[in-house]
Design a protein around this motif. Sequence first.
Motif, PDB file in Angstrom:
ATOM      1  N   ASP A 242       0.823  -1.221   0.000  1.00 42.42           N
ATOM      2  CA  ASP A 242       0.000   0.000   0.000  1.00 42.42           C
ATOM      3  C   ASP A 242       0.855   1.268   0.000  1.00 42.42           C
ATOM      4  N   LEU A 243       2.174   1.113   0.194  1.00 47.57           N
ATOM      5  CA  LEU A 243       3.045   2.299   0.215  1.00 47.57           C
ATOM      6  C   LEU A 243       3.849   2.466  -1.080  1.00 47.57           C
ATOM      7  N   ALA A 244       3.400   1.781  -2.140  1.00 50.06           N
ATOM      8  CA  ALA A 244       4.116   1.863  -3.421  1.00 50.06           C
ATOM      9  C   ALA A 244       4.214   3.311  -3.902  1.00 50.06           C
ATOM     10  N   ASP A 245       3.119   4.067  -3.775  1.00 50.28           N
ATOM     11  CA  ASP A 245       3.143   5.469  -4.222  1.00 50.28           C
ATOM     12  C   ASP A 245       4.142   6.287  -3.417  1.00 50.28           C
ATOM     13  N   THR A 246       4.157   6.049  -2.096  1.00 46.71           N
ATOM     14  CA  THR A 246       5.096   6.759  -1.214  1.00 46.71           C
ATOM     15  C   THR A 246       6.537   6.458  -1.642  1.00 46.71           C
ATOM     16  N   ALA A 247       6.803   5.197  -1.916  1.00 43.55           N
ATOM     17  CA  ALA A 247       8.147   4.785  -2.332  1.00 43.55           C
ATOM     18  C   ALA A 247       8.537   5.502  -3.623  1.00 43.55           C
ATOM     19  N   ARG A 248       7.585   5.566  -4.575  1.00 45.56           N
ATOM     20  CA  ARG A 248       7.883   6.233  -5.853  1.00 45.56           C
ATOM     21  C   ARG A 248       8.112   7.739  -5.651  1.00 45.56           C
ATOM     22  N   GLU A 249       7.368   8.336  -4.706  1.00 48.34           N
ATOM     23  CA  GLU A 249       7.561   9.768  -4.412  1.00 48.34           C
ATOM     24  C   GLU A 249       8.958  10.032  -3.855  1.00 48.34           C
ATOM     25  N   ILE A 250       9.400   9.124  -2.966  1.00 53.43           N
ATOM     26  CA  ILE A 250      10.740   9.288  -2.370  1.00 53.43           C
ATOM     27  C   ILE A 250      11.816   9.157  -3.449  1.00 53.43           C
ATOM     28  N   VAL A 251      11.622   8.203  -4.366  1.00 53.87           N
ATOM     29  CA  VAL A 251      12.577   8.014  -5.463  1.00 53.87           C
ATOM     30  C   VAL A 251      12.616   9.261  -6.356  1.00 53.87           C
ATOM     31  N   ALA A 252      11.444   9.831  -6.636  1.00 51.29           N
ATOM     32  CA  ALA A 252      11.370  11.038  -7.469  1.00 51.29           C
ATOM     33  C   ALA A 252      12.056  12.217  -6.781  1.00 51.29           C
ATOM     34  N   LYS A 253      11.815  12.329  -5.458  1.00 50.68           N
ATOM     35  CA  LYS A 253      12.426  13.418  -4.686  1.00 50.68           C
ATOM     36  C   LYS A 253      13.953  13.274  -4.697  1.00 50.68           C
ATOM     37  N   ALA A 254      14.430  12.030  -4.619  1.00 53.15           N
ATOM     38  CA  ALA A 254      15.876  11.767  -4.631  1.00 53.15           C
ATOM     39  C   ALA A 254      16.473  12.181  -5.975  1.00 53.15           C
ATOM     40  N   ARG A 255      15.760  11.833  -7.050  1.00 57.55           N
ATOM     41  CA  ARG A 255      16.258  12.149  -8.390  1.00 57.55           C
ATOM     42  C   ARG A 255      16.413  13.662  -8.532  1.00 57.55           C
ATOM     43  N   GLU A 256      15.391  14.393  -8.051  1.00 54.62           N
ATOM     44  CA  GLU A 256      15.408  15.850  -8.112  1.00 54.62           C
ATOM     45  C   GLU A 256      16.588  16.433  -7.335  1.00 54.62           C
TER      46      GLU A 256
END
Length: 397
Positions: A242-256
Amino acid sequence: MTMFKTLDDADLQGKRVLLRIDLNVPMKDGVVTDETRIERVLPTIREIADKGGRVVLLAHFGRPKGKPNPDMSLEPIAAVLSNRLGKPVGFSADCVGPVAAGIVSALNDGDVLLLENTRFHAGEEENDESFVAELASLGDIYVNDAFSAAHRAHASTEGLAHHMPSYAGRTMQAELEALEKGLGSPEKPVVAIVGGAKVSTKIDLLSNLVTKVDALVIGGGMANTFLAAEGKDVGKSLCEHDLADTAREIVAKAREAGCTIVLPTDAVIAREFKAGAANETLSVDAVPADAMILDAGPASVEAINGWIDRAKTLVWNGPLGAFEIEPFDRATMAAAGHAAERTKAGELVSVAGGGDTVAALNQAGAADDFTYVSTAGGAFLEWMEGKPLPGVEVLKA
């Protein structure tokens, strides 16, 4: 570099020193089973006593919910302290009131007194002004040496600092200086290793770290959530789907932020979670539906060690696998051993903390070689999350 006063700034001779320490130690049948926290505060107690201060110790134990509870009395700890200090340690059956006041007024320079559990009074956790004033009446100077309780704004951890000259004790000072080296103004590149079971308990931590470090290594059960978010099948592994979206947000934030996220590429899998279970090492793209990931594999460890080699600063919280049982402790042991070697060689500043982390590093025989290992669970995590800690903020004032 320090923004707070230390014992170097204090005139202690003949002063009543209220010293807040952490004595929340593991006990069984009235006997202390692990004296680590006691050992850490001995230098501060000794120094104040040697400089002629009258040491009045404040501490809590357990969660008595604002009422006296004989099972949570600090009295048995007075004997342990006395034994370790090599001098008598008095005990007061209450931390405020006429009994405490009487004993404090009879102290001589260099004496040490332990007051009963501050949490036997509701005013402690409420940071109640009249309770703070009662405690303050027993001292001339306040010294906080309990970083592990610094994330709480309680009477003995925060309130007292508004009433009298306040200083950081040696343990608090060492902790704050180490943390400053770890994330405050670290030497770059900075690598963070974050492991443990669940992403849900470390969302704030991961979100803060990706903006501060050059690489973030994710291990343990939480790595499975990130792998699943990438569309990989993690079988029966511990995973918060259920936290897949959260994980993807963290990955996106890291990329930025220009932070590299390092996830396992191979894994040690098994069908059952027990010591010596039949296991094999596979690519994370090939995890069978009936198996679970219990540790990072050798290729992942090699990649992690490569990041440790590049790093000048390492911050570590949480194991890389199910380190409690063999053979699923291998990745944690190997990476911890490698970080310890680099630190010993003077190539790395390594700061670690959080409950399981201390146990894992001890098991790896690596803890003594790390630059600093924090025994503070909650306070260490909140610091890593970038949150201000009330007990520290008030010392800066």
